[in-house]
Design a protein around this motif. Structure first.
Motif, PDB file in Angstrom:
ATOM      1  N   HIS A 166       0.892  -1.277   0.028  1.00 59.96           N
ATOM      2  CA  HIS A 166      -0.098  -0.093   0.187  1.00 59.96           C
ATOM      3  C   HIS A 166       0.910   1.295  -0.061  1.00 59.96           C
ATOM      4  O   HIS A 166       0.509   2.078  -0.542  1.00 59.96           O
ATOM      5  N   CYS A 167       2.045   1.074   0.855  1.00 60.62           N
ATOM      6  CA  CYS A 167       2.852   2.329   0.876  1.00 60.62           C
ATOM      7  C   CYS A 167       3.178   2.624  -0.614  1.00 60.62           C
ATOM      8  O   CYS A 167       3.416   3.938  -0.950  1.00 60.62           O
ATOM      9  N   LYS A 168       3.876   1.757  -1.366  1.00 61.17           N
ATOM     10  CA  LYS A 168       4.363   1.928  -2.614  1.00 61.17           C
ATOM     11  C   LYS A 168       3.482   2.596  -3.628  1.00 61.17           C
ATOM     12  O   LYS A 168       3.659   3.567  -4.405  1.00 61.17           O
ATOM     13  N   ILE A 169       2.244   1.961  -3.661  1.00 58.76           N
ATOM     14  CA  ILE A 169       1.183   2.463  -4.492  1.00 58.76           C
ATOM     15  C   ILE A 169       0.586   3.943  -3.944  1.00 58.76           C
ATOM     16  O   ILE A 169       0.346   4.861  -5.028  1.00 58.76           O
ATOM     17  N   THR A 170       0.775   4.200  -2.877  1.00 61.98           N
ATOM     18  CA  THR A 170       0.340   5.666  -2.346  1.00 61.98           C
ATOM     19  C   THR A 170       1.449   6.571  -2.686  1.00 61.98           C
ATOM     20  O   THR A 170       1.083   7.687  -3.277  1.00 61.98           O
ATOM     21  N   ILE A 171       2.654   6.160  -2.664  1.00 61.07           N
ATOM     22  CA  ILE A 171       3.964   7.225  -3.137  1.00 61.07           C
ATOM     23  C   ILE A 171       4.071   7.248  -4.428  1.00 61.07           C
ATOM     24  O   ILE A 171       3.989   8.513  -4.996  1.00 61.07           O
ATOM     25  N   TRP A 270      -2.779  11.179   4.518  1.00 62.63           N
ATOM     26  CA  TRP A 270      -2.477   9.868   5.252  1.00 62.63           C
ATOM     27  C   TRP A 270      -3.604   9.023   4.683  1.00 62.63           C
ATOM     28  O   TRP A 270      -4.311   9.076   3.777  1.00 62.63           O
ATOM     29  N   THR A 271      -3.496   7.687   5.104  1.00 65.36           N
ATOM     30  CA  THR A 271      -3.922   6.479   4.406  1.00 65.36           C
ATOM     31  C   THR A 271      -5.733   6.755   4.456  1.00 65.36           C
ATOM     32  O   THR A 271      -6.107   6.549   3.537  1.00 65.36           O
ATOM     33  N   ASN A 272      -6.162   7.433   5.311  1.00 59.60           N
ATOM     34  CA  ASN A 272      -7.596   7.620   5.146  1.00 59.60           C
ATOM     35  C   ASN A 272      -8.306   8.372   4.135  1.00 59.60           C
ATOM     36  O   ASN A 272      -9.066   8.265   3.587  1.00 59.60           O
ATOM     37  N   ASN A 273      -7.045   9.025   3.389  1.00 62.09           N
ATOM     38  CA  ASN A 273      -7.565  10.031   2.396  1.00 62.09           C
ATOM     39  C   ASN A 273      -7.189   9.294   1.261  1.00 62.09           C
ATOM     40  O   ASN A 273      -6.948   9.983  -0.016  1.00 62.09           O
ATOM     41  N   PHE A 274      -7.074   8.173   1.153  1.00 60.30           N
ATOM     42  CA  PHE A 274      -6.665   7.132  -0.307  1.00 60.30           C
ATOM     43  C   PHE A 274      -7.709   6.052  -0.309  1.00 60.30           C
ATOM     44  O   PHE A 274      -7.952   5.421   0.787  1.00 60.30           O
ATOM     45  N   LEU A 275      -8.075   5.739  -1.284  1.00 58.15           N
ATOM     46  CA  LEU A 275      -9.066   4.752  -1.559  1.00 58.15           C
ATOM     47  C   LEU A 275      -8.218   3.610  -2.267  1.00 58.15           C
ATOM     48  O   LEU A 275      -7.656   3.994  -3.387  1.00 58.15           O
ATOM     49  N   TYR A 276      -8.267   2.548  -2.330  1.00 59.04           N
ATOM     50  CA  TYR A 276      -7.467   1.495  -2.993  1.00 59.04           C
ATOM     51  C   TYR A 276      -8.348   0.569  -3.502  1.00 59.04           C
ATOM     52  O   TYR A 276      -9.464   0.099  -3.062  1.00 59.04           O
ATOM     53  N   ARG A 277      -7.835  -0.280  -4.753  1.00 61.55           N
ATOM     54  CA  ARG A 277      -8.640  -1.000  -5.352  1.00 61.55           C
ATOM     55  C   ARG A 277      -7.570  -2.585  -5.461  1.00 61.55           C
ATOM     56  O   ARG A 277      -6.337  -2.346  -5.640  1.00 61.55           O
ATOM     57  N   TYR A 278      -8.227  -3.544  -5.487  1.00 68.46           N
ATOM     58  CA  TYR A 278      -7.403  -4.868  -5.385  1.00 68.46           C
ATOM     59  C   TYR A 278      -7.797  -5.740  -6.378  1.00 68.46           C
ATOM     60  O   TYR A 278      -8.983  -5.706  -7.113  1.00 68.46           O
ATOM     61  N   SER A 285      -4.445  -0.273  -7.373  1.00 71.70           N
ATOM     62  CA  SER A 285      -4.443   1.416  -7.789  1.00 71.70           C
ATOM     63  C   SER A 285      -4.973   1.982  -6.533  1.00 71.70           C
ATOM     64  O   SER A 285      -5.470   1.450  -5.507  1.00 71.70           O
ATOM     65  N   ALA A 286      -4.629   3.309  -6.417  1.00 71.07           N
ATOM     66  CA  ALA A 286      -5.308   4.247  -5.464  1.00 71.07           C
ATOM     67  C   ALA A 286      -5.807   5.402  -6.155  1.00 71.07           C
ATOM     68  O   ALA A 286      -5.461   5.959  -7.383  1.00 71.07           O
ATOM     69  N   LYS A 287      -6.713   6.076  -5.468  1.00 67.73           N
ATOM     70  CA  LYS A 287      -7.281   7.459  -5.646  1.00 67.73           C
ATOM     71  C   LYS A 287      -7.190   8.202  -4.299  1.00 67.73           C
ATOM     72  O   LYS A 287      -7.366   7.834  -3.272  1.00 67.73           O
ATOM     73  N   ILE A 288      -6.818   9.621  -4.935  1.00 70.96           N
ATOM     74  CA  ILE A 288      -6.755  10.559  -3.686  1.00 70.96           C
ATOM     75  C   ILE A 288      -8.095  11.134  -3.493  1.00 70.96           C
ATOM     76  O   ILE A 288      -8.714  11.526  -4.543  1.00 70.96           O
ATOM     77  N   ILE A 289      -8.685  11.478  -2.184  1.00 70.96           N
ATOM     78  CA  ILE A 289      -9.774  12.020  -1.709  1.00 70.96           C
ATOM     79  C   ILE A 289      -9.393  13.160  -0.872  1.00 70.96           C
ATOM     80  O   ILE A 289      -8.233  13.323  -0.271  1.00 70.96           O
ATOM     81  N   ASP A 290     -10.531  14.114  -0.492  1.00 73.16           N
ATOM     82  CA  ASP A 290     -10.367  15.124   0.576  1.00 73.16           C
ATOM     83  C   ASP A 290      -9.100  16.026   0.340  1.00 73.16           C
ATOM     84  O   ASP A 290      -8.219  16.056   0.848  1.00 73.16           O
TER      85      ASP A 290
END
Length: 424
Positions: A166-171, A270-278, A285-290
């Motif tokens: 999750h860290c790498k996909i967020t970065i 921070w992680t609560n402001n990312f949504l992840y798909r599996y 993948s990840a999407k940024i919110i907020d």
């Protein structure tokens, strides 16, 4: 207080917000489906988790309409409305945060994406959520976004530190987002600086010190307590006592004001402001919110904020240097793909110099975030505050020392990492 789901009138949304008139909803549906749609009703789906939103009231709903042929259409959205509780709205300055996020979605993001569309970059940044409608008047502000949970995106548990996948996909997502600014500033500087002026600082500014100083003193004491209990009589305790002072807030302001390598940044990644798909239990993948705290600042502020509010010490000890390299590699690749030279506009040594100078920003932000992140949902602060006047946020967010050893360790290890890397 907002009406409960059982009390809602599903034929109109004006009781949720006077701004959500039938006419406005019909217009938004028409734009969304690219055909004439008349709003007919709405449907409640659910609330978000308790303790996950302080600046707004958030619910998941479906908005229904009908086209000229009588065919029913609907869209599922996340509806964010400014708090109806007057004291809460005024005390948390919710109007400023709504104004900032609406400016991002209606002015900044479209300009960044329009610039990207003119480049030949192979992997387009599309890690954002589509806007359905907005309204901004300071009293009845609304942000309505597509609900991408229908596409399989979801949050991870906010109390947990992030794992390496999750860290790498967020970065990667953050780096691709920041790259848009670097390339646009290089190629279309006049247009870029226009959108920079559309957002404003909502959290670290001289004008906000009187609003924040009592709460800052509270969270500094919590940070010191965590280190004192987990690392007594250590260099880390001495360092945190030197760092947890009012002057640090002003150093954070200075960091934001350094615009030499500034980008449009998220502000609260921070992680609560990312949504992840599996896929097959692997994050893809990840999407940024907020974007309520979006600002124009060094990308390192976002990066350090993410590191100290989302990662644990074990992950940092094993991967931290590799993650810095990975961030810069993705950033450089994306900048180059959009037609600019990353070595010229943001070389590695300049990036690492900012990491050294400004990673303390992430530590300072963690003083507030960590006690809130580790807070159990049942201990979430009651925001239905009596009265119609502003009160000091320290009278609302009455946080005490972190209760659990695990939570204290998380807060204390942020200090340990900063000290061991020479950031404070």
């Amino acid at each position: 207080m907002a009406p409960s789901a059982s009390e809602e009138n599903y034929s109109t949304l004006t009781q949720v917000s006077p701004a959500l008139t039938d006419e406005k909803l019909s217009g938004a549906l028409t734009d969304w489906f690219d055909e004439n749609i008349t709003f007919t009703r709405w449907e409640y789906v659910g609330e978000i988790g308790k303790g996950d939103s302080y600046l707004s009231e958030v619910r998941r709903i479906r908005i229904h309409g009908v086209n000229r042929y009588g065919v029913n259409k609907h869209v599922q959205v996340i509806l964010k409305t400014i708090p109806q509780n007057t004291c809460r709205r005024l005390s948390f300055r919710s109007d400023e945060f709504f104004k900032n996020e609406i400016a991002f979605y209606t002015k900044v993001l479209p300009a960044l994406l329009n610039f990207q569309s003119k480049t030949n970059v192979k992997e387009h940044f599309d890690h954002h959520v589509k806007i359905f409608l907005t309204h901004c008047d300071g009293l009845h502000d609304v942000i309505c976004l597509q609900d991408i949970s229908l596409q399989g995106y979801r949050n991870i548990v906010r109390q947990q530190s992030i794992d390496i996948e999750h860290c790498k996909i967020t970065i990667k997502t953050l780096a691709q987002f920041h790259a848009l600014s670097f390339a646009m500033r290089d190629q279309e500087p006049e247009e870029f600086y226009k959108i920079c002026n559309a957002v404003s600082e909502t959290y670290c500014d001289l004008r906000l010190w009187n609003w924040y100083k009592r709460f800052w003193n509270r969270i500094c004491k919590i940070a010191i307590d965590a280190v004192e209990k987990e690392y007594p009589d250590s260099i880390y305790l001495k360092k945190v006592k030197d760092f947890a002072v009012p002057q640090t807030y002003f150093k954070m302001i200075y960091a934001i004001k350094d615009k030499k390598n500034a980008v449009i940044s998220h502000g609260d990644p921070w992680t609560n402001n990312f949504l992840y798909r599996y896929k097959n239990n692997d994050v893809t993948s990840a999407k940024i919110i907020d974007f309520q705290l979006t600002r124009y600042s060094s990308p390192v502020l976002d990066l350090s904020y993410f590191v100290y509010n989302s990662t644990g010490q074990e992950l940092r000890q094993q991967y931290y240097n590799d993650l810095l390299k990975y961030y810069y590699e993705v950033l450089s690749t994306q900048i180059k793909g959009m037609g600019s030279d990353p070595v010229r506009i943001y070389p590695w040594d300049v990036f690492m110099d900012e990491v050294k100078r400004y990673s303390c920003f992430g530590l300072g932000s963690s003083f507030e975030m960590t006690p809130l992140i580790v807070l159990d949902p049942e201990d979430a602060i009651d925001l239905e505050i009596e009265g119609n006047k502003e009160v000091n946020i320290d009278d609302i967010w009455k946080l005490g020392p972190i209760k659990t050893k695990e939570g204290r360790q998380r807060a204390a290890d942020n200090v340990v990492h900063c000290v061991d890397n020479g950031y404070i």
